[in-house]
Design a protein around this motif. Structure first.
Motif, PDB file in Angstrom:
ATOM      1  N   GLN A  39      75.339  10.289  65.393  1.00 33.76           N
ATOM      2  CA  GLN A  39      74.424   9.278  65.278  1.00 33.76           C
ATOM      3  C   GLN A  39      73.265   9.329  66.258  1.00 33.76           C
ATOM      4  N   TRP A  40      73.743   9.302  67.508  1.00 29.81           N
ATOM      5  CA  TRP A  40      72.651   9.168  68.730  1.00 29.81           C
ATOM      6  C   TRP A  40      72.022  10.443  68.798  1.00 29.81           C
ATOM      7  N   ILE A  41      72.529  11.539  68.842  1.00 24.74           N
ATOM      8  CA  ILE A  41      71.806  12.930  68.924  1.00 24.74           C
ATOM      9  C   ILE A  41      70.940  12.744  67.577  1.00 24.74           C
ATOM     10  N   GLY A  42      71.489  12.457  66.296  1.00 22.86           N
ATOM     11  CA  GLY A  42      70.656  12.444  65.254  1.00 22.86           C
ATOM     12  C   GLY A  42      69.350  11.765  65.339  1.00 22.86           C
ATOM     13  N   LEU A  43      69.507  10.668  65.776  1.00 15.90           N
ATOM     14  CA  LEU A  43      68.284   9.732  66.143  1.00 15.90           C
ATOM     15  C   LEU A  43      67.400  10.233  67.147  1.00 15.90           C
ATOM     16  N   LYS A  44      67.802  10.666  68.138  1.00 13.08           N
ATOM     17  CA  LYS A  44      67.239  11.333  69.344  1.00 13.08           C
ATOM     18  C   LYS A  44      66.329  12.382  68.756  1.00 13.08           C
ATOM     19  N   LEU A  50      72.808  15.483  61.299  1.00 16.34           N
ATOM     20  CA  LEU A  50      73.587  14.974  62.141  1.00 16.34           C
ATOM     21  C   LEU A  50      73.569  13.423  61.686  1.00 16.34           C
ATOM     22  N   LEU A  51      72.942  12.740  61.231  1.00 12.31           N
ATOM     23  CA  LEU A  51      72.892  11.356  60.641  1.00 12.31           C
ATOM     24  C   LEU A  51      73.829  11.229  59.516  1.00 12.31           C
ATOM     25  N   LEU A  52      73.688  12.068  58.709  1.00 12.39           N
ATOM     26  CA  LEU A  52      74.793  12.372  57.568  1.00 12.39           C
ATOM     27  C   LEU A  52      76.072  12.565  57.991  1.00 12.39           C
ATOM     28  N   LEU A  53      76.028  13.329  58.979  1.00 15.33           N
ATOM     29  CA  LEU A  53      77.349  13.525  59.445  1.00 15.33           C
ATOM     30  C   LEU A  53      78.141  12.374  59.988  1.00 15.33           C
ATOM     31  N   LYS A 123      65.018  -1.748  60.561  1.00 21.32           N
ATOM     32  CA  LYS A 123      63.879  -1.058  60.569  1.00 21.32           C
ATOM     33  C   LYS A 123      63.902  -0.326  61.925  1.00 21.32           C
ATOM     34  N   ASN A 124      64.437  -0.721  62.778  1.00 18.79           N
ATOM     35  CA  ASN A 124      64.644   0.269  64.161  1.00 18.79           C
ATOM     36  C   ASN A 124      65.998   0.819  64.145  1.00 18.79           C
ATOM     37  N   PRO A 125      66.408   2.025  63.597  1.00 15.99           N
ATOM     38  CA  PRO A 125      67.834   2.453  63.437  1.00 15.99           C
ATOM     39  C   PRO A 125      68.649   2.482  64.768  1.00 15.99           C
ATOM     40  N   TYR A 126      68.027   2.421  66.005  1.00 18.78           N
ATOM     41  CA  TYR A 126      68.739   2.047  67.001  1.00 18.78           C
ATOM     42  C   TYR A 126      69.563   0.793  66.970  1.00 18.78           C
ATOM     43  N   ARG A 127      69.127   0.062  66.545  1.00 20.83           N
ATOM     44  CA  ARG A 127      69.963  -1.171  66.426  1.00 20.83           C
ATOM     45  C   ARG A 127      71.202  -1.128  65.562  1.00 20.83           C
ATOM     46  N   HIS A 128      71.183  -0.293  64.664  1.00 20.07           N
ATOM     47  CA  HIS A 128      72.382  -0.028  63.886  1.00 20.07           C
ATOM     48  C   HIS A 128      73.307   0.765  64.759  1.00 20.07           C
ATOM     49  N   LEU A 129      72.798   1.458  65.631  1.00 19.78           N
ATOM     50  CA  LEU A 129      73.654   2.241  66.587  1.00 19.78           C
ATOM     51  C   LEU A 129      74.291   1.470  67.401  1.00 19.78           C
TER      52      LEU A 129
END
Length: 442
Positions: A39-44, A50-53, A123-129
């Protein structure tokens, strides 16, 4: 004789439970780390594959957590029911990490639930991470606290035993015993490594079955890259574990290497067999290897097994457990290294059939290495359940019907194992990654 039989059945049942639980416990520790990486690499990189992974791995992870909870609960019950004498003695000293493990699991479970049900709600997907961080920490700390208990069984300290009465209890000293650093580090690193290879084997299998989608190729690249890092750290920590054994449990190291006479410049012995005179035959001998493993120098003196009473020597078959574990670990390290080399210089070879077949088997091999490692750790401590204080036979229950419980739990674990495979297979077969990617327009 009756007590001996009950001790034997208690050992069999505990071994069965641990052997089954360790699979799900290892996945429970390692997979959250892999989800976080994806998820981190997918967001970056803003990579939807990668996000689906990460999302799909999280769904499967829930099933393994559920089974792990059942088997973990069984272990807790069996400690009290099958080993009451041990718990009466050791429970007073080492109950703190057992208590703390419960809180670690609570943190993991609470944040895992929130994480799963809040996809696409920030809204900020990093918060979900960020919600995944407590899951990773909780799962890892759960393993840390349980491993501390096991470390205490190998190097008990933090109490005094006078006429069967425990006094001067120091829980922190008991927790931070000499075995704790190497055992905790080895358990965490090997769990991350094993989970990476399990997920890599799934990706390789899908590619082997004909899928050429970037999703599976990216999954393979991510998992084998992580597997390389964790396999190297596991090997390094394994070296430290050897040095710990040489200093604190020399009888275990000696039995594992069929080293009977105290000597210097001792070779490391791989495989082979012992004849009737306890002479090693047809083994692969690495000059000075055991001395170097013990303290980095060829001149290091290594204590032989004959220095210990016969009734306090571990079974000699642990030699094969140790050798197989090390051999599999070296093979997996070579596999991940080879993949990265091919990525750099021979990319056209990456998806060759022979490499995908080998990689698809790597998950099974990694789990086998974990099982061999735990059996080696536990059997190598025998005949002690609490080294130097209580022998295994003295810690077991004398109650009848343990043999019946063994059958009942064997059936339970068989049902759980088959059931989890069926559920996971249906979950992903009926909703493939390719299907989800089409729905996303990818």
């Amino acid at each position: 004789m009756f007590e001996n039989n009950m001790a034997m059945y208690s050992r069999y049942l505990t071994e069965l439970t641990l052997a089954f639980h360790i699979i799900f416990a290892t996945i429970g520790v390692g997979v959250p780390m892999m989800i976080a990486l994806a998820q981190w690499i997918g967001l970056k990189k803003k990579d939807p594959h990668l996000l689906l992974l990460a999302r799909r791995w999280a769904r499967g992870f829930v099933i393994t957590v559920a089974v792990g909870v059942v088997t973990g609960t069984a272990i807790g019950l069996q400690l009290s029911l099958l080993w009451p004498n041990f718990m009466e003695l050791a429970g007073q000293v080492i109950s703190l990490p057992l208590f703390m493990e419960t809180f670690a699991f609570f943190i993991e479970a609470i944040f895992l639930g929130i994480y799963l049900y809040t996809w696409d709600r920030f809204k900020n997907p990093y918060r979900h991470l960020l919600l995944l961080i407590p899951v990773v920490i909780g799962s890892s700390m759960s393993a840390v606290f349980i491993t501390i208990v096991n470390a205490f069984m190998n190097a008990p300290q933090g109490f005094e035993l006078t006429n069967g009465v425990i006094t001067a209890i120091d829980p922190l000293k008991a927790m931070f015993n000499p075995a704790t650093p190497t055992k905790v580090a080895h358990v965490l690193s090997s769990a991350y490594m094993t989970s990476a290879f399990i997920l890599a084997s799934i990706a390789a299998f899908r590619i082997l079955r004909g899928s050429k989608h970037a999703y599976h190729k990216k999954a393979l690249h991510l998992t084998l890259g992580a597997a390389f890092i964790f396999s190297i750290t596991t090997a390094l920590i394994g070296d430290f574990s050897g040095k710990y054994l040489a200093e604190y449990q020399p009888e275990k190291l000696a039995a594992a290497e069929w080293h009977f006479e105290t000597d210097t410049e001792v070779p490391l012995v791989l495989f082979g067999y012992l004849n009737d005179d306890k002479v090693v035959k047809n083994a692969i001998s690495i000059p000075y290897g055991l001395s170097i493993l013990s303290n980095n120098l060829p001149s290091t003196e290594v204590i032989g097994l004959n220095e210990f009473p016969v009734d306090e020597q571990p079974p000699l078959y642990i030699h094969y457990l140790f050798d197989l574990m090390v051999t599999i670990g070296m093979g997996l390290t070579f596999l991940s290294t080879l993949y990265l080399v091919l990525v750099k210089w021979k990319q056209q070879w990456i998806y060759k059939k022979w490499l995908m077949i080998t990689t698809s088997l790597s998950g099974i091999a990694a789990v086998l290495a974990i099982e061999l490692g735990w059996i080696f750790a536990e059997v190598g401590r025998q005949p002690w359940i609490l080294r130097g204080y209580m022998k295994t036979i003295d810690g077991a229950t004398a109650s009848p019907h343990v043999d019946v419980l063994l059958v009942v739990f064997a059936v339970l674990y068989l049902a759980l194992g088959i059931g989890s495979i069926i559920v996971l297979r249906k979950m992903f077969k009926q909703n493939t990654a390719e299907t989800e990617l089409k729905e996303l327009g990818l």
